[in-house]
Design a protein around this motif. Sequence first.
Motif, PDB file in Angstrom:
ATOM      1  N   ASN A  24       0.879  -1.180   0.032  1.00  0.00           N
ATOM      2  CA  ASN A  24      -0.012  -0.113  -0.136  1.00  0.00           C
ATOM      3  C   ASN A  24       1.014   1.302  -0.120  1.00  0.00           C
ATOM      4  OD1 ASN A  24      -2.402  -1.598   0.173  1.00  0.00           O
ATOM      5  ND2 ASN A  24      -2.032  -1.776   2.250  1.00  0.00           N
ATOM      6  N   LYS A  25       2.034   1.193   0.681  1.00  0.00           N
ATOM      7  CA  LYS A  25       2.782   2.338   0.694  1.00  0.00           C
ATOM      8  C   LYS A  25       4.209   1.882   1.167  1.00  0.00           C
ATOM      9  CE  LYS A  25       0.693   3.047   5.339  1.00  0.00           C
ATOM     10  NZ  LYS A  25      -0.748   2.445   5.130  1.00  0.00           N
ATOM     11  N   PRO A  26       5.308   2.900   1.043  1.00  0.00           N
ATOM     12  CA  PRO A  26       6.650   2.388   1.305  1.00  0.00           C
ATOM     13  C   PRO A  26       6.663   2.051   2.721  1.00  0.00           C
ATOM     14  CG  PRO A  26       6.610   4.531   0.193  1.00  0.00           C
ATOM     15  CD  PRO A  26       5.131   4.280   0.538  1.00  0.00           C
ATOM     16  N   PHE A  27       7.804   1.056   2.963  1.00  0.00           N
ATOM     17  CA  PHE A  27       7.780   0.443   4.276  1.00  0.00           C
ATOM     18  C   PHE A  27       8.725   1.460   4.969  1.00  0.00           C
ATOM     19  CE2 PHE A  27       6.592  -3.158   1.810  1.00  0.00           C
ATOM     20  CZ  PHE A  27       5.641  -3.999   2.827  1.00  0.00           C
ATOM     21  N   PRO A  28       8.604   1.577   6.359  1.00  0.00           N
ATOM     22  CA  PRO A  28       9.373   2.303   7.040  1.00  0.00           C
ATOM     23  C   PRO A  28      10.719   1.212   7.624  1.00  0.00           C
ATOM     24  CG  PRO A  28       7.688   1.681   8.440  1.00  0.00           C
ATOM     25  CD  PRO A  28       7.327   1.102   7.119  1.00  0.00           C
ATOM     26  N   PRO A  29      12.032   1.823   7.277  1.00  0.00           N
ATOM     27  CA  PRO A  29      13.040   0.858   7.749  1.00  0.00           C
ATOM     28  C   PRO A  29      13.000   0.815   9.266  1.00  0.00           C
ATOM     29  CG  PRO A  29      13.806   2.806   6.237  1.00  0.00           C
ATOM     30  CD  PRO A  29      12.309   2.858   6.721  1.00  0.00           C
ATOM     31  N   PHE A  73      11.844   4.325  11.099  1.00  0.00           N
ATOM     32  CA  PHE A  73      12.385   5.630  10.662  1.00  0.00           C
ATOM     33  C   PHE A  73      11.740   6.133   9.361  1.00  0.00           C
ATOM     34  CE2 PHE A  73      15.662   3.063  12.652  1.00  0.00           C
ATOM     35  CZ  PHE A  73      16.127   3.766  13.313  1.00  0.00           C
ATOM     36  N   GLY A  74      11.874   7.277   8.835  1.00  0.00           N
ATOM     37  CA  GLY A  74      11.438   7.796   7.725  1.00  0.00           C
ATOM     38  C   GLY A  74       9.919   8.372   7.759  1.00  0.00           C
ATOM     39  N   PRO A  75       9.300   8.635   6.675  1.00  0.00           N
ATOM     40  CA  PRO A  75       8.009   9.279   6.682  1.00  0.00           C
ATOM     41  C   PRO A  75       6.945   8.243   7.021  1.00  0.00           C
ATOM     42  CG  PRO A  75       9.311   9.375   4.552  1.00  0.00           C
ATOM     43  CD  PRO A  75      10.130   8.568   5.330  1.00  0.00           C
ATOM     44  N   GLN A  76       7.336   6.954   7.402  1.00  0.00           N
ATOM     45  CA  GLN A  76       5.861   6.118   7.499  1.00  0.00           C
ATOM     46  C   GLN A  76       6.054   5.842   9.175  1.00  0.00           C
ATOM     47  OE1 GLN A  76       3.118   5.128   5.976  1.00  0.00           O
ATOM     48  NE2 GLN A  76       3.897   6.661   4.303  1.00  0.00           N
TER      49      GLN A  76
END
Length: 304
Positions: free
Chosen positions: A2-7, A266-269
């Motif tokens: 559905n959306k990019p994974f958060p590291p 981490f990151g946007p998600q």
Amino acid sequence: MNKPFPPLFVSHGSPMIALEPGGTGAFLQRLGRTLDNGWGRPAAVLAVSAHTTAREAVLLAADRHEAVYDFGGFPPALYQLRYDAPGDPALARAIGQSSGVPVYDHGGLDHGIWTALRYIYPDADVPVIPLTLTPHATPAQLMALGERLQAVAQQGVLVVATGSITHNLRLMMQPDASGRRLPEDAPERTESAAFRRWFAERSAALDWDALANYRSLAPSAALMPPTDEHLLPWYVAAGAGGRTHAPRRLHDAVTFGSLGMDAYAFGPQAAALADALADPLGAPVQEAEVTERSQRGSRGSAPT
């Protein structure tokens, strides 16, 4: 997807977590469910651990990765567990080409990788691409390496770095006042609590300079991780998430009084994952259920 994974960074602690999941095993199981429900299954897991090291960062592109028992002195049952996952050589080469990281046709999952993944993806059905850790690199250098991997989230790849947020085996093995070995639920040492709190606060403040210089700035830094290797994977995952969004601590725990079991996204998600895990409507995973599911996954992943 559905959306990019958060590291992610997860603390794996003792290899015995594979037999005795405790609270962290339950968290990792719920983490896997939450990712499945909100993000879907990844195309692969890019895994970097404190226990697969090399002089330079390389991606391992075997067709299949078997669990490696890189430890000794544990109960025989631990060596009977299996976590043998597929690799993805083509995707590994694509990541290597885009990031400039060399690719080698070698395989194997050290215990830092498989003891965590057996709870996140217990059926061992997600391809794994290990990335070697350069243990003499600085935190800043490893963040720069992670930044070269930012694009993998857009390709449906989940970065999972594993180590321990605090790691001092000498402290863990010290007897208590009565001469007995510390129990797993021993009260946390003040030095461990101070270090973990500092790390969480500096993360929330987006204080990358302080985090990169934790050796000289964090309280009890010389004691809680007397050597760097178990904390260094954190910086690879942090770099893969980018510097714009604050890291989010997903799990706050300690075992044996000083072995930190914290997990970060981490990151946007990262915030969305933290919120999903905190949702009171999300069914908590019970320890007995975690044990049963992980045992089922181990049986199902034996090599053919």
